[in-house]
Design a protein around this motif. Structure first.
Motif, short mmCIF file in Angstrom:
data_model
loop_
_atom_site.label_atom_id
_atom_site.label_comp_id
_atom_site.label_asym_id
_atom_site.label_seq_id
_atom_site.Cartn_x
_atom_site.Cartn_y
_atom_site.Cartn_z
N ASP A 171 -1.61 7.67 6.99
CA ASP A 171 -1.34 7.81 8.03
C ASP A 171 0.54 8.12 8.04
OD1 ASP A 171 -3.54 8.47 9.20
OD2 ASP A 171 -3.04 6.35 10.42
N ALA A 172 1.22 7.20 7.72
CA ALA A 172 2.85 7.21 8.03
C ALA A 172 3.71 8.62 6.64
CB ALA A 172 3.49 5.90 7.71
N GLY A 173 2.58 8.89 5.69
CA GLY A 173 2.71 9.95 4.35
C GLY A 173 3.19 8.82 3.20
N ASP A 174 2.94 8.10 3.46
CA ASP A 174 3.74 7.32 2.31
C ASP A 174 2.20 7.03 1.42
OD1 ASP A 174 4.89 5.27 0.17
OD2 ASP A 174 4.61 3.31 1.36
N TYR A 175 1.57 8.46 0.54
CA TYR A 175 0.44 8.01 -0.36
C TYR A 175 0.30 6.72 -1.28
CZ TYR A 175 0.26 12.04 3.07
OH TYR A 175 0.46 13.21 3.42
N SER A 177 1.94 3.82 -1.21
CA SER A 177 1.30 2.66 -1.22
C SER A 177 -0.42 2.80 -0.65
CB SER A 177 2.45 1.87 0.10
OG SER A 177 3.63 2.35 -0.56
N ALA A 178 -0.61 4.07 0.49
CA ALA A 178 -2.17 3.72 0.81
C ALA A 178 -2.92 3.46 0.05
CB ALA A 178 -2.05 5.11 1.47
N ALA A 179 -2.35 4.73 -1.40
CA ALA A 179 -3.69 4.15 -2.58
C ALA A 179 -3.68 3.22 -3.51
CB ALA A 179 -2.98 5.55 -3.75
N ASP A 180 -2.55 2.55 -3.08
CA ASP A 180 -2.67 1.14 -4.27
C ASP A 180 -2.93 0.31 -2.83
OD1 ASP A 180 -0.88 1.93 -6.34
OD2 ASP A 180 0.81 1.18 -5.55
N LEU A 181 -2.78 0.18 -1.50
CA LEU A 181 -3.29 -0.36 -0.76
C LEU A 181 -5.04 -0.69 -1.05
CD1 LEU A 181 -0.90 -0.45 2.07
CD2 LEU A 181 -1.31 -2.22 1.00
N LEU A 182 -5.67 1.08 -1.18
CA LEU A 182 -7.04 1.14 -1.01
C LEU A 182 -7.75 0.28 -2.34
CD1 LEU A 182 -6.44 4.23 1.19
CD2 LEU A 182 -7.26 1.86 2.29
N GLU A 183 -7.16 0.49 -2.91
CA GLU A 183 -7.46 0.63 -4.27
C GLU A 183 -7.23 -1.07 -4.17
OE1 GLU A 183 -8.98 -0.06 -8.46
OE2 GLU A 183 -8.67 1.51 -6.87
N THR A 184 -6.53 -1.48 -4.24
CA THR A 184 -6.63 -3.50 -3.72
C THR A 184 -8.09 -3.68 -2.86
OG1 THR A 184 -4.42 -3.94 -3.43
CG2 THR A 184 -5.47 -5.69 -2.61
N ASP A 204 -7.40 11.24 -1.29
CA ASP A 204 -6.52 12.25 -0.56
C ASP A 204 -5.39 11.64 -0.51
OD1 ASP A 204 -6.79 14.96 1.51
OD2 ASP A 204 -6.21 13.56 3.13
N ALA A 205 -5.13 10.43 -0.73
CA ALA A 205 -3.61 10.36 -0.84
C ALA A 205 -3.39 10.24 -2.33
CB ALA A 205 -3.70 8.47 -1.01
N LEU A 206 -4.27 10.33 -3.52
CA LEU A 206 -3.87 10.28 -4.50
C LEU A 206 -3.85 11.75 -4.95
CD1 LEU A 206 -6.47 8.05 -5.93
CD2 LEU A 206 -4.21 7.95 -6.45
N SER A 207 -4.92 12.77 -4.35
CA SER A 207 -4.55 14.30 -4.55
C SER A 207 -2.81 15.13 -3.63
CB SER A 207 -5.31 14.87 -3.76
OG SER A 207 -5.46 16.69 -3.26
#
Length: 282
Positions: A171-175, A177-184, A204-207
């Motif tokens: 949501d903050a646009g830090d895609y 970090s979001a991709a890494d956190l969600l992979e974890t 969507d973050a990776l895209s």
């Protein structure tokens, strides 16, 4: 007793009308109905033996030769009904097998497009609908997906907070970090009820980071993890659009067509139709 058996047969027949497998609120399963049909057949056989052993007087008291004729008719109806139940079960199993094979093929194709992907590590594709491949009902999904962790089964300690940490970064646009956190999150909580949402946002973050191939893999994994969940249509739609961007037009058209077939009437289905038109799908 003959009247009671007739009533039982009528109730079973009404419970097995076409389409019962698509009713998510129906308590009976195919296996339940087949078991009850077998029990009813056994009761009819037992009653027939009782009538025969009772002699002419007992047979006359039960209604004469017409009683045996009615039982013959009931047995024929049971035989036809059992055939229909087995035919329906076979159809459902074929649909599940075909869908699972399609998902497995997409996993393989997406992996081929990645330099670091080892096809030997993909493993066996999980059957659509979960379980071990038994017949399951596929439900249409029309409700909008929530933006935060949805209510549902009990979650593991930190499971919800870890999901929300990834969503907050998204949501903050830090895609990145979001991709890494969600992979974890994916690695930490396999089988989580939040997996469909988590992999949708990871994709969507990776895209947005320009990594379309890995985004496609995330969406495919999200759909495979929960093919009838609230995010299933969005994951399948995003996968189809990503395949189009990767130049896999034929696979993209097939995938987008499945969105409309599986989630008819949803916003994802309407968007998939638009995407198919832009790709020139037949």
């Amino acid at each position: 007793m003959l009247r009671a058996l007739t009533l039982s047969a009528a109730l079973l027949i009404s419970a097995a009308i076409p389409g019962f497998a698509q009713d998510a609120n129906r308590a009976q399963t195919l296996a339940d109905i087949k078991t009850q049909l077998g029990q009813l057949q056994s009761e009819i056989d037992g009653l027939r033996q009782q009538l025969k052993s009772s002699g002419a007087a007992g047979l006359q008291q039960a209604g004469g030769s017409s009683a045996l004729e009615r039982m013959d008719s009931m047995e024929l109806s049971l035989s036809h009904l059992t055939d229909r139940v087995e035919e329906t079960e076979n159809k459902i199993n074929r649909v599940v097998a075909d869908g699972t094979n399609r998902v497995g093929d997409l996993e393989y194709r997406v992996c081929e497009m990645e330099e670091r992907c080892d096809i030997s590590t993909l493993g066996k594709t999980k059957p659509l609908g979960g379980g071990s491949g038994d017949s399951t009902a596929v439900n249409s999904v029309t409700a909008p997906a929530p933006d935060s962790a949805p209510a549902g089964p009990d979650l593991a300690i930190n499971e919800k907070s870890d999901f929300e940490a990834g969503k907050k970064a998204y949501d903050a646009g830090d895609y990145a970090s979001a991709a890494d956190l969600l992979e974890t999150f994916k690695e930490t909580y396999p089988g989580s009820p939040l997996m469909g949402d988590a992999l949708y946002y990871r994709g969507d973050a990776l895209s947005k980071e320009g990594d379309t191939a890995n985004a496609a893999r995330a969406w495919l994994a999200g759909f495979s993890a929960d093919p009838s969940g609230k995010r299933a249509g969005d994951n399948l739609l995003s996968l189809g659009k990503a395949l189009g961007k990767l130049g896999q037009t034929s696979e993209a058209c097939t995938t987008l067509a499945q969105v409309g077939a599986r989630f008819s009437g949803s916003s994802a289905a309407m968007e998939a139709q638009t995407a198919r038109q832009s790709l020139g799908c037949q």
